[in-house]
Design a protein around this motif. Structure first.
Motif, mmCIF file in Angstrom:
data_model
loop_
_atom_site.group_PDB
_atom_site.id
_atom_site.type_symbol
_atom_site.label_atom_id
_atom_site.label_comp_id
_atom_site.label_asym_id
_atom_site.label_seq_id
_atom_site.Cartn_x
_atom_site.Cartn_y
_atom_site.Cartn_z
ATOM 1 N N TYR A 1 -49.296 -24.343 12.077
ATOM 2 C CA TYR A 1 -49.689 -25.699 11.673
ATOM 3 C C TYR A 1 -49.456 -25.896 10.172
ATOM 4 C CZ TYR A 1 -52.589 -29.766 10.765
ATOM 5 O OH TYR A 1 -53.028 -31.002 10.360
ATOM 6 N N PRO A 2 -48.916 -27.047 9.734
ATOM 7 C CA PRO A 2 -48.634 -28.262 10.506
ATOM 8 C C PRO A 2 -47.198 -28.367 11.023
ATOM 9 C CG PRO A 2 -48.514 -28.756 8.176
ATOM 10 C CD PRO A 2 -48.838 -27.286 8.274
ATOM 11 N N ASP A 3 -46.488 -27.258 11.092
ATOM 12 C CA ASP A 3 -45.106 -27.285 11.590
ATOM 13 C C ASP A 3 -45.040 -27.794 13.027
ATOM 14 O OD1 ASP A 3 -44.327 -26.181 9.242
ATOM 15 O OD2 ASP A 3 -43.560 -24.307 10.074
ATOM 16 N N ARG A 4 -43.912 -28.411 13.361
ATOM 17 C CA ARG A 4 -43.568 -28.679 14.756
ATOM 18 C C ARG A 4 -42.562 -27.608 15.167
ATOM 19 N NH1 ARG A 4 -45.248 -32.758 17.481
ATOM 20 N NH2 ARG A 4 -46.436 -34.416 16.444
ATOM 21 N N VAL A 5 -42.911 -26.818 16.153
ATOM 22 C CA VAL A 5 -42.123 -25.629 16.501
ATOM 23 C C VAL A 5 -41.251 -25.932 17.712
ATOM 24 C CG1 VAL A 5 -42.221 -23.183 17.057
ATOM 25 C CG2 VAL A 5 -44.017 -24.204 15.639
ATOM 26 N N PRO A 6 -39.939 -25.650 17.634
ATOM 27 C CA PRO A 6 -39.051 -25.878 18.782
ATOM 28 C C PRO A 6 -39.485 -25.063 19.996
ATOM 29 C CG PRO A 6 -37.787 -25.499 16.771
ATOM 30 C CD PRO A 6 -39.210 -25.168 16.446
ATOM 31 N N LEU B 1 -51.538 -27.895 27.880
ATOM 32 C CA LEU B 1 -52.177 -28.093 26.575
ATOM 33 C C LEU B 1 -52.067 -29.548 26.130
ATOM 34 C CD1 LEU B 1 -50.871 -24.830 24.864
ATOM 35 C CD2 LEU B 1 -53.272 -25.346 25.366
ATOM 36 N N MET B 2 -50.942 -30.190 26.420
ATOM 37 C CA MET B 2 -50.780 -31.598 26.084
ATOM 38 C C MET B 2 -51.720 -32.458 26.914
ATOM 39 S SD MET B 2 -46.626 -31.706 25.754
ATOM 40 C CE MET B 2 -46.565 -33.483 25.888
ATOM 41 N N HIS B 3 -51.849 -32.137 28.198
ATOM 42 C CA HIS B 3 -52.738 -32.902 29.082
ATOM 43 C C HIS B 3 -54.189 -32.800 28.596
ATOM 44 C CE1 HIS B 3 -54.033 -34.869 32.766
ATOM 45 N NE2 HIS B 3 -54.962 -33.932 32.921
ATOM 46 N N ALA B 4 -54.550 -31.641 28.017
ATOM 47 C CA ALA B 4 -55.899 -31.452 27.480
ATOM 48 C C ALA B 4 -56.060 -32.093 26.106
ATOM 49 C CB ALA B 4 -56.219 -29.956 27.404
ATOM 50 N N GLY B 5 -54.962 -32.601 25.544
ATOM 51 C CA GLY B 5 -55.033 -33.273 24.246
ATOM 52 C C GLY B 5 -54.986 -32.336 23.059
ATOM 53 N N LEU B 6 -54.652 -31.067 23.283
ATOM 54 C CA LEU B 6 -54.673 -30.080 22.203
ATOM 55 C C LEU B 6 -53.339 -29.948 21.479
ATOM 56 C CD1 LEU B 6 -56.701 -27.339 24.093
ATOM 57 C CD2 LEU B 6 -57.483 -28.582 22.053
ATOM 58 N N VAL B 7 -52.268 -30.414 22.101
ATOM 59 C CA VAL B 7 -50.912 -30.244 21.558
ATOM 60 C C VAL B 7 -50.163 -31.555 21.704
ATOM 61 C CG1 VAL B 7 -48.691 -29.096 21.983
ATOM 62 C CG2 VAL B 7 -50.787 -27.747 21.945
ATOM 63 N N SER B 8 -49.337 -31.869 20.712
ATOM 64 C CA SER B 8 -48.480 -33.055 20.785
ATOM 65 C C SER B 8 -47.021 -32.630 20.831
ATOM 66 C CB SER B 8 -48.722 -33.974 19.588
ATOM 67 O OG SER B 8 -48.346 -33.328 18.379
ATOM 68 N N GLN B 9 -46.197 -33.521 21.362
ATOM 69 C CA GLN B 9 -44.769 -33.232 21.548
ATOM 70 C C GLN B 9 -43.938 -34.270 20.820
ATOM 71 O OE1 GLN B 9 -42.458 -34.444 25.209
ATOM 72 N NE2 GLN B 9 -42.692 -32.255 25.671
ATOM 73 N N GLU B 10 -42.808 -33.810 20.277
ATOM 74 C CA GLU B 10 -41.866 -34.730 19.630
ATOM 75 C C GLU B 10 -40.456 -34.281 19.963
ATOM 76 O OE1 GLU B 10 -40.816 -34.601 15.221
ATOM 77 O OE2 GLU B 10 -42.147 -36.332 15.285
ATOM 78 N N ARG B 11 -39.581 -35.234 20.260
ATOM 79 C CA ARG B 11 -38.182 -34.910 20.522
ATOM 80 C C ARG B 11 -37.374 -35.130 19.250
ATOM 81 N NH1 ARG B 11 -34.846 -33.988 24.692
ATOM 82 N NH2 ARG B 11 -36.497 -34.365 26.230
ATOM 83 N N VAL B 12 -36.649 -34.099 18.835
ATOM 84 C CA VAL B 12 -35.755 -34.186 17.688
ATOM 85 C C VAL B 12 -34.358 -33.875 18.192
ATOM 86 C CG1 VAL B 12 -35.208 -33.323 15.388
ATOM 87 C CG2 VAL B 12 -37.604 -33.448 16.122
ATOM 88 N N GLY B 13 -33.540 -34.914 18.375
ATOM 89 C CA GLY B 13 -32.236 -34.718 18.985
ATOM 90 C C GLY B 13 -32.417 -34.258 20.424
ATOM 91 N N THR B 14 -31.867 -33.103 20.738
ATOM 92 C CA THR B 14 -32.016 -32.547 22.083
ATOM 93 C C THR B 14 -33.143 -31.527 22.161
ATOM 94 O OG1 THR B 14 -30.370 -30.809 21.585
ATOM 95 C CG2 THR B 14 -29.557 -32.866 22.561
ATOM 96 N N SER B 15 -33.846 -31.329 21.052
ATOM 97 C CA SER B 15 -34.886 -30.298 20.982
ATOM 98 C C SER B 15 -36.280 -30.899 21.123
ATOM 99 C CB SER B 15 -34.780 -29.543 19.646
ATOM 100 O OG SER B 15 -35.874 -28.664 19.476
ATOM 101 N N ALA C 1 -46.656 -29.271 18.252
ATOM 102 C CA ALA C 1 -47.587 -29.011 17.158
ATOM 103 C C ALA C 1 -49.008 -29.170 17.666
ATOM 104 C CB ALA C 1 -47.340 -29.963 15.981
ATOM 105 N N ILE C 2 -49.926 -28.502 16.994
ATOM 106 C CA ILE C 2 -51.342 -28.641 17.308
ATOM 107 C C ILE C 2 -51.814 -30.054 16.958
ATOM 108 C CG2 ILE C 2 -53.629 -27.969 16.447
ATOM 109 C CD1 ILE C 2 -52.573 -26.009 18.433
ATOM 110 N N ASP C 3 -52.650 -30.621 17.823
ATOM 111 C CA ASP C 3 -53.381 -31.836 17.456
ATOM 112 C C ASP C 3 -54.649 -31.346 16.763
ATOM 113 O OD1 ASP C 3 -55.227 -34.002 17.417
ATOM 114 O OD2 ASP C 3 -54.068 -34.986 19.002
#
Length: 282
Positions: free
Chosen positions: A28-33, A55-69, A73-75
């Motif tokens: 944290y706070p990196d977004r890890v591929p 983990l996303m469904h539990a609200g603990l992790v967020s997702q971001e798309r960067v290009g095809t990746s 990251a932790i919420d």
């Protein structure tokens, strides 16, 4: 809340989901591929996807798309909310009951004192990036910091390109050597105020907790040792890494440690780790 927190705790009750959560906390706070997460934890891509979706469904992790990746990251708001619930409900609002050392040397509400602080920089090989960080901070503010570096899998010798850059910048390389992190984890080791990882691989690895609850942050940079090409191209990569680290050290030494509370200082060092890489330092 009454259902949300138990759901989060149930999600974290699975060892592999907990491993993903802990790795993202260290980064944290990196977004890890996703590919890096899977490699670090030895998971197949579809297995990792199942864990992060939970983990996303539990609200603990967020997702971001960067290009095809896909990057994760932790919420931190949700993580803090969950931890606060445990502290107030299970520890009756007194964290020292559950963790006697939690407030002994790192009370969140007590400003850092104006004393000399112990700082440790960690990378995998302890042959370039962490050695740069050690040398730069020692020369910039050796009167304010005792500076150390170590590697999780240290190389036998320091990288010759790194040594050449340090010599060109006027640093004393005679005091430098490659060291294993275990050297700083024994009972006689210094109690660190700050612990920084400067490579992703070291941040992804499990480490024993540090006594004294130091402030920690991830200041990851690409490994110049892995750059291929001519000697001139390799030297340029080392100069760029040195320049990026020097800029971060300048930002770190400018922080008013004596007037910042622990939470503010943690945010400040996290922000420094998010600064973009710079070109070669002159």
């Amino acid at each position: 809340m009454e259902l949300e927190i138990p759901n989060r705790l149930a999600t974290l009750g699975h060892p592999q989901r907990l491993a993903v959560f802990r790795l993202l906390m260290r980064r944290y706070p990196d977004r890890v591929p996703a590919t890096e997460l899977a490699k670090a934890l030895g998971l197949k891509p579809n297995t990792l996807s199942t864990y992060v979706n939970a983990l996303m469904h539990a609200g603990l992790v967020s997702q971001e798309r960067v290009g095809t990746s896909l990057r994760y990251a932790i919420d931190m708001d949700a993580a803090r909310e969950t931890i606060d619930y445990l502290l107030h409900d299970c520890c009756r609002g007194r964290p020292e009951i559950c963790h006697p050392d939690a407030l002994s040397t790192a009370n969140r509400d007590i400003p850092m004192t104006d004393r000399k602080h112990n700082v440790l920089f960690i990378c995998t090989g302890n042959s370039a990036r962490s050695i740069f960080a050690e040398s730069i901070l020692r020369d910039l503010a050796g009167d304010r910091f005792e500076v150390y570096s170590a590697g999780t899998k240290p190389r036998t010798d320091l990288n010759p390109f790194a040594l050449e850059v340090l010599k060109q910048k006027g640093h004393d390389v005679s005091v430098l050597r490659s060291k294993n992190i275990a050297e700083f984890q024994g009972p006689d080791a210094p109690v660190f105020d700050f612990v920084f990882t400067v490579c992703n691989q070291a941040a992804n690895e499990e480490c024993a907790s540090w006594q004294g609850q130091p402030i920690s942050a991830h200041w990851g940079l690409p490994d110049p040792v892995k750059v291929e090409g001519s000697d001139a191209e390799k030297s340029l990569a080392f100069h760029q890494t040195y320049g990026a680290l020097r800029n971060r050290m300048i930002g770190f030494t400018a922080l008013p440690l004596a007037s910042l509370d622990r939470m503010s200082l943690q945010r400040a060092v996290d922000d420094i780790g998010q600064t973009k890489e710079q070109g070669p330092s002159t």
